[in-house]
Design an enzyme around this catalytic site. Structure first.
Site, PDB file in Angstrom:
ATOM      1  N   ASP A  18      47.851  31.535  44.812  1.00 20.44           N
ATOM      2  CA  ASP A  18      46.992  30.620  44.033  1.00 20.44           C
ATOM      3  C   ASP A  18      46.592  29.380  44.839  1.00 20.44           C
ATOM      4  OD1 ASP A  18      47.424  32.270  41.685  1.00 20.44           O
ATOM      5  OD2 ASP A  18      49.386  31.312  41.529  1.00 20.44           O
ATOM      6  N   HIS A  46      41.499  36.240  42.749  1.00 20.86           N
ATOM      7  CA  HIS A  46      40.745  35.171  43.409  1.00 20.86           C
ATOM      8  C   HIS A  46      39.636  34.722  42.478  1.00 20.86           C
ATOM      9  CE1 HIS A  46      42.809  35.886  47.081  1.00 20.86           C
ATOM     10  NE2 HIS A  46      42.176  36.984  47.403  1.00 20.86           N
ATOM     11  N   THR A 328      46.989  36.838  35.185  1.00 25.15           N
ATOM     12  CA  THR A 328      47.797  36.934  33.963  1.00 25.15           C
ATOM     13  C   THR A 328      47.474  35.881  32.925  1.00 25.15           C
ATOM     14  OG1 THR A 328      49.517  35.491  34.875  1.00 25.15           O
ATOM     15  CG2 THR A 328      49.718  37.857  35.326  1.00 25.15           C
ATOM     16  N   ASP A 360      41.330  16.918  45.595  1.00 20.09           N
ATOM     17  CA  ASP A 360      40.733  16.107  44.526  1.00 20.09           C
ATOM     18  C   ASP A 360      41.597  16.033  43.273  1.00 20.09           C
ATOM     19  OD1 ASP A 360      39.704  18.923  44.801  1.00 20.09           O
ATOM     20  OD2 ASP A 360      39.101  18.543  42.735  1.00 20.09           O
ATOM     21  N   GLY A 442      36.791  20.556  46.135  1.00 20.98           N
ATOM     22  CA  GLY A 442      36.212  21.053  44.892  1.00 20.98           C
ATOM     23  C   GLY A 442      36.052  22.555  44.985  1.00 20.98           C
TER      24      GLY A 442
END
Length: 458
Positions: A18, A46, A328, A360, A442
């Site tokens: 992640d 992804h 999930t 950020d 971002g």
């Protein structure tokens, strides 16, 4: 200048997955002609954001969003054909042409319904017996890799031969149904609506599994390939290739927080074995690292914060960072950045450079903490120990760094970042010894700071 011939880059996650690999793979494919998945299955997810539109991918390489880029699923991936075609159909509905650009290794082991049934039953049995769950996604990844290692897996190439496929399927069902009913007590478990059509009395049925596999065989045949040969030929012709890792280093079956790990090798070295190329073809390894730490599911997490408590730094990370798993939907646990963990990842991956993502998200926090090491059994260590048992006993040692109030969202030049944000990144470089070559500010492609391009010739 950007290399125009035969430069290959490996992208790996350095934490527990992640980290934002999908965005960076998509960004890098501007300089690549081929993108390769080399391990894992549809347990990885992804999320790409392109012109404000979110696209979630689980099996198809992230490079598919770039017209003209070839995408390869290597032999190290365990393949659910059902999930692959769900993804293909969703992408085609969104206007992405991909079947002519997607190549699938005939050596990929198949994930079949009995693998998912075993996954679900094992977690249910662990819970029933008072044991901690491993935290699998319940999608059959681990059982499929077990069949591969035991040399009994059905592979993509078997789909071309119905009689051979049927014989092997009968043998596998005899084994796995015995385990399900006798050892795991599967009759008592609820397997949910997805598995229900394949099951009766706790057993997986032959006919629905076989019939579905034969339907998938016809659809897969045009995409089946000798991926190893195609990658080597592409390299010799001067193509730039991008090897896309799934999950993260700390989920690696050998180098992660064992046993709270996945069932494959997530480290950069497996890019060669999992796709059929030699290690000399891997020229640069980019480690993707979130500006803080997150983890989904069970297992040790030394810098974990009280991320569910409103008003805390952990809650800020969880909410501002929208920390929910792509696959999930589970909430991700959140914690401070762990530089000692990153040192371990740098060591086992041979990182060339880092990309720090989600910087950020830290905007607005008054102070930040960096873990520089741990107290373990009365001694100080500056690198993450091996395995969950030792990591559970670690107490993190922190440095405190002042935060920043100015927004970093969308900043594209390093010197335009707030002073304290620059100091934070520079301290990460100092502790880990790995240079930061990219920073993500971002979710969109354009929200990226580039210090050194991975495809830049040495």
């Amino acid at each position: 200048m950007i290399a125009t011939k035969g430069r290959n880059v490996v992208v790996v996650g350095t934490q527990w997955g992640d980290e934002g690999k999908g965005k960076l793979v998509d960004w890098l494919t501007e300089s690549a002609q081929g993108v390769v998945r080399f391990q894992g299955g549809h347990n990885a997810g992804h999320t790409l954001v392109i012109h404000g539109v979110k696209t979630a991918l689980h099996l198809v390489p992230s490079g598919i969003m770039r017209p003209g880029v070839k995408c390869y699923i290597g032999n190290g991936v365990v393949l659910s054909a059902a999930k692959l075609f769900e993804e293909i159909e969703a992408l085609e509905k969104a206007g992405v042409e991909l079947r002519s650009r997607l190549r699938i290794s005939e050596a990929c082991p198949l994930i079949l319904p009995f693998h998912a049934a075993l996954d679900v039953a094992r977690e249910a049995a662990r819970e029933q017996g008072g044991q901690a769950k491993i935290g699998t996604t319940g999608r059959g990844i681990g059982p499929a890799y077990e069949d591969k290692i035991a040399r009994r897996a059905l592979r993509v190439q078997d789909l071309k031969f119905p009689e051979r496929f049927a014989r092997k399927l009968h043998e596998l069902l005899d084994l796995h149904n015995h385990v399900l009913t006798t050892y795991l007590g599967s009759v008592a478990f609820d397997f949910g609506p997805t598995l229900a059509p394949y099951m009766a009395d706790g057993k997986v049925l032959f006919q629905p599994v076989f019939d579905e596999a034969m339907r998938h065989a016809q659809l897969l045949k045009p995409m089946m390939a000798d991926v190893s040969r195609e990658l080597n030929e592409a390299h010799l012709k001067g193509a730039n290739l991008l090897f896309e890792g799934a999950q993260g280093t700390l989920l690696d079956v050998d180098h992660g927080t064992y046993p709270y790990v996945t069932s494959s090798n997530c480290v950069a070295g497996n890019a060669a074995a999992g796709s059929g190329v030699g290690p000399g073809m891997l020229h640069y390894v980019l480690g993707i690292t979130k500006a803080y730490c997150t983890r989904v599911g069970g297992g040790p997490f030394p810098t974990e914060l009280a991320w569910e408590v409103e008003g805390t730094p952990g809650y800020h990370m969880s909410t501002v960072g929208a920390e929910k798993g792509v696959t999930t939907g589970r909430s991700r646990r959140c914690g401070w950045f762990d530089a000692a963990l990153l040192k371990r990842s740098a060591q086992v991956n041979g990182l060339t450079g880092l990309c720090i993502t989600k910087l950020d998200v830290l905007d607005g926090l008054k102070e930040l903490k960096l873990c520089t090491g741990y107290q373990l059994d009365g001694e100080l260590t500056d690198i993450l120990p091996m395995g969950a048992d030792d990591i559970e006993r670690c107490t993190p040692v922190y440095e405190t760094i002042s935060g920043w109030s100015d927004s970093t969202v969308g900043v594209t030049q390093f010197d335009k970042l707030p002073t304290n944000a620059r100091l934070y990144l520079q301290r990460i470089e100092q502790i880990t010894g790995v240079p930061i070559h990219m920073v993500s500010t971002g979710p969109d492609r354009a929200q990226t700071i580039l210090m050194r391009h991975p495809y830049l010739a040495d």
